[in-house]
Design an enzyme around this catalytic site. Structure first.
Site, mmCIF file in Angstrom:
data_model
loop_
_atom_site.group_PDB
_atom_site.id
_atom_site.type_symbol
_atom_site.label_atom_id
_atom_site.label_comp_id
_atom_site.label_asym_id
_atom_site.label_seq_id
_atom_site.Cartn_x
_atom_site.Cartn_y
_atom_site.Cartn_z
ATOM 1 N N HIS A 72 -2.189 -22.071 14.554
ATOM 2 C CA HIS A 72 -1.882 -23.006 13.474
ATOM 3 C C HIS A 72 -0.766 -23.966 13.860
ATOM 4 C CE1 HIS A 72 -4.254 -20.386 10.802
ATOM 5 N NE2 HIS A 72 -4.310 -21.430 9.996
ATOM 6 N N CYS A 84 2.185 -21.662 5.549
ATOM 7 C CA CYS A 84 1.623 -20.361 5.170
ATOM 8 C C CYS A 84 2.604 -19.514 4.362
ATOM 9 C CB CYS A 84 1.198 -19.581 6.409
ATOM 10 S SG CYS A 84 -0.148 -20.360 7.339
ATOM 11 N N GLY A 100 -1.166 -12.975 11.206
ATOM 12 C CA GLY A 100 -0.542 -14.181 11.741
ATOM 13 C C GLY A 100 0.286 -13.952 12.978
ATOM 14 N N GLU A 106 -0.339 1.826 -2.413
ATOM 15 C CA GLU A 106 -1.483 2.127 -1.551
ATOM 16 C C GLU A 106 -1.114 1.755 -0.118
ATOM 17 O OE1 GLU A 106 -4.438 3.068 0.505
ATOM 18 O OE2 GLU A 106 -4.670 3.520 -1.636
ATOM 19 N N GLY A 128 -23.884 9.226 -7.378
ATOM 20 C CA GLY A 128 -23.789 8.981 -8.806
ATOM 21 C C GLY A 128 -22.634 9.703 -9.449
ATOM 22 N N VAL A 138 3.960 5.746 1.107
ATOM 23 C CA VAL A 138 4.980 6.693 0.650
ATOM 24 C C VAL A 138 5.195 7.726 1.751
ATOM 25 C CG1 VAL A 138 5.532 8.480 -1.046
ATOM 26 C CG2 VAL A 138 4.475 6.341 -1.784
ATOM 27 N N THR A 179 -26.773 8.012 1.651
ATOM 28 C CA THR A 179 -26.709 8.715 0.374
ATOM 29 C C THR A 179 -27.721 9.845 0.272
ATOM 30 O OG1 THR A 179 -26.898 8.477 -2.021
ATOM 31 C CG2 THR A 179 -28.225 6.990 -0.685
ATOM 32 N N ARG A 203 -25.331 20.406 0.460
ATOM 33 C CA ARG A 203 -24.951 19.724 1.691
ATOM 34 C C ARG A 203 -24.390 20.663 2.748
ATOM 35 N NH1 ARG A 203 -22.181 14.424 -1.091
ATOM 36 N NH2 ARG A 203 -21.595 15.946 -2.675
#
Length: 601
Positions: free
Chosen positions: A46, A57, A113, A188, A203, A310, A409, A434
């Site tokens: 850039h 930016c 960047g 997060e 589901g 965290v 699935t 499973r």
């Protein structure tokens, strides 16, 4: 007077020297982006080629950990994430990183960047995507959080509740807390929200839904508990399973109130007593639910921070949890004090080293979990005395597309698909739980099997099937003879297997393996996906009570510490009933929030 003049002159010289030094630093920094190593990064391009400067930016000197202000700058020039996806489609790109199944709306998830950019998708896929100014993949690896035991925060914030983890359970808890007027900070560590919830394709199990009533299904909680215990081999936390069943209908109503719409899966998925799993015909239920829940989270006013890991739970002198220590991508180490902390950090399915400690036989096995499923919540809580149980309980998912870490699935099997080995023969009840199917597949030649299905199955999961075709997993043939040739199977044996199964479907009876529901006759066009077992999820974790308090090693609640979602162990037992995890995100996310609200009163 002379001394004052000298001091002023010295100050001017020092200031001039500082400005001059700063100017030299800026010039040297700029030169590095023009000709140095950083010229190969996006910021260098850039500055060097586009003639822009840092402020183009970076609207301010401070960069937030979530980098949302940079995303705004990116999209002001390049257009929105959605519009870029449409452009990729118009250009004929078969796979678009701007139009995937994840909840990526941030440019900086991939485009870095000041360091190498990378393709986030390739944490699970193996796409050959050229990435300018970077490479195909930068892996997310588990980290020993013990290195932060003595770390000091640069600053401290305060809030009512901190939620650790931005998957389904964490987002639900945040929405409920904000509704109650509490201040919430959701943290997060990954650059996107959704966690493993984004990867759910099956589901949501609901007892007593209006959809069951319309279809004449007389379900009840006792039967749901019985089915869950049967699949979990009786090792489930019975209190949590009953809470799940009792609150599943309210959880579905909660989702409907946000604008969600699901349909009833016909058939007894996993061989359970009644049809109770709800699904979306739009594709995978995980992405659909996150698309509904994430905007509600944003509208709730919760302070949501990605790229925010965290690394420690803070305690007062009496051992009560009083907040968290955070490592932000740009803010570094800082503290947040809170009245309650809710751990919603998900599973440890992407921590191969931890799993191999308990199950050496699974060392090196692939996982279909999201890249950040490292078991951070277990590390954090164990350091404050939490009880961590049954880490050896790992779910082996039988349907990962061979050569990838993408989960296929179970709905393909439950709606009529069958499994055949390299001898062209069935070898198991295709609708078995499973944890039974995975080991059976591993026993077969090559450690894999072929999932075979026809258009009867496709009509029930059309969008999902189309997605697999797009990803290149699916072999298509006009009949069994052609499919045998394509897969390299013994033609006579495979043709006989398909014809025999067709007769069983006509008679609705499977004398070979006792399959209860034969929902396709395998006639007409056939489809095949080679599948291998992989770690689909983990079933051990923190011990929690019915109110979602995390318990210590003596079975007593750790004050101010709650948990929800996959980080909580035992409620699935030895195997997970498909559809319970999605329901649990809402039921237990709400439960943890309600407990926090009540105790803050």
């Amino acid at each position: 007077m002379k001394n004052k003049i000298k001091l002023v002159a010295l100050s001017i010289l020092l200031a001039f020297g500082s400005v001059q030094a700063q100017s030299m630093d800026e010039n040297a920094n700029k030169q590095e982006y023009v000709q140095g190593q950083k010229s190969t990064y996006l910021a260098g391009y850039h500055q060097n080629k586009m003639g822009v400067n840092c402020s183009t930016c970076h609207p301010t000197d401070k960069v937030t950990d979530s980098e949302r202000e940079i995303d705004v700058s990116c999209q002001s020039c390049h257009g929105s994430y959605r519009s870029l996806g449409e452009k990729d489609t118009q250009r004929g790109k078969p796979i678009s990183a701007h139009k995937g199944h994840l909840s990526i709306s941030s440019c900086t998830t991939c485009h870095q960047g000041h360091q190498e950019s990378f393709v986030y998708c390739n944490n699970c896929h193996i796409f050959d995507m050229p990435m300018k100014f970077g490479r195909q993949k930068i892996p997310y690896l588990p980290e020993d959080l013990g290195q932060y035991d003595n770390a000091a925060p640069a600053f401290t914030e305060k809030t009512d509740v901190v939620i650790v983890g931005g998957g389904g359970a964490g987002m639900v808890a945040a929405i409920e807390l904000q509704k109650a007027g509490k201040n919430v900070i959701l943290l997060e560590k990954m650059p996107i929200l959704g966690g493993s919830s984004l990867l759910a394709t099956g589901g949501m199990n609901v007892v007593g839904s209006d959809l069951q009533e319309k279809n004449g299904v007389a379900d009840n909680v006792d039967t749901f508990v019985k089915d869950s215990l049967h699949i979990g081999k009786g090792a489930n936390d019975k209190d949590l399973i009953r809470i799940l069943g009792e609150n599943s209908k309210d959880a579905y109503q909660w989702f409907k109130d946000l604008g969600g719409h699901l349909e009833l899966q016909k058939g007894r998925t996993g061989g359970t007593t009644y049809p109770r799993q709800l699904f979306t015909p739009t594709g995978g239920i995980g992405r659909y639910m996150v698309d509904i829940i994430e905007p509600a989270l944003v509208q709730s006013g919760a302070d949501v921070r990605v790229n925010s890991k965290v690394v420690k739970l803070l305690q007062d002198p009496n051992g009560n949890v009083k907040g968290v220590l955070v490592k932000g991508k740009h803010n570094g180490i800082y503290a947040i004090e809170a009245n309650a902390v809710i751990l919603a950090t998900g599973s440890y399915a992407n921590n191969g080293e931890l799993i191999a400690q308990k199950l050496p036989q699974f060392k090196g096995i692939i996982t279909t979990a999201q890249p950040g499923s490292h078991g951070d919540g277990l590390q954090l809580a164990s350091k404050v005395g939490a009880q961590v149980n049954h880490l050896e309980r790992v779910q082996i998912h039988p349907n990962a597309a061979a050569g990838t870490t993408i989960m296929i699935t179970q709905a393909i099997r439950n709606n009529g698909g069958i499994l055949v080995n390299r001898s062209g023969k069935r070898f198991v009840d295709d609708q078995a739980p499973r944890n039974k199917l995975g080991p059976e597949i591993l026993k077969q030649e090559g450690g894999s099997a072929f999932l075979i299905y026809n258009d009867q199955v496709v009509q029930k999961r059309k969008k999902v099937h189309e997605g697999y075709v797009k990803l290149g997993f699916v072999n298509t043939a006009s009949d069994a003879k052609e499919m045998a040739q394509k897969l390299g199977l013994p033609e006579k044996d495979f043709v006989q297997t398909i014809e025999t199964y067709g007769k069983y479907a006509d008679e609705q009876k499977d004398p070979d393996f006792g399959r209860k529901e034969l929902m396709s006759d395998m006639r007409g066009t056939l489809y095949a996906i080679e599948v291998i077992p992989g770690i689909g999820g983990t079933l051990g974790g923190l011990k929690a009570d019915a109110d979602m308090h995390v318990l210590d090693k003596n079975g007593k609640p750790i004050n101010n510490l709650l948990a929800a979602g996959e980080v909580v162990g035992e409620w699935h037992g030895m195997d997970r009933y498909g559809g319970n995890a999605v329901t649990g995100n809402i039921v237990f996310g709400k439960k943890a929030a309600q407990t926090a609200i009540q105790e803050m009163r």
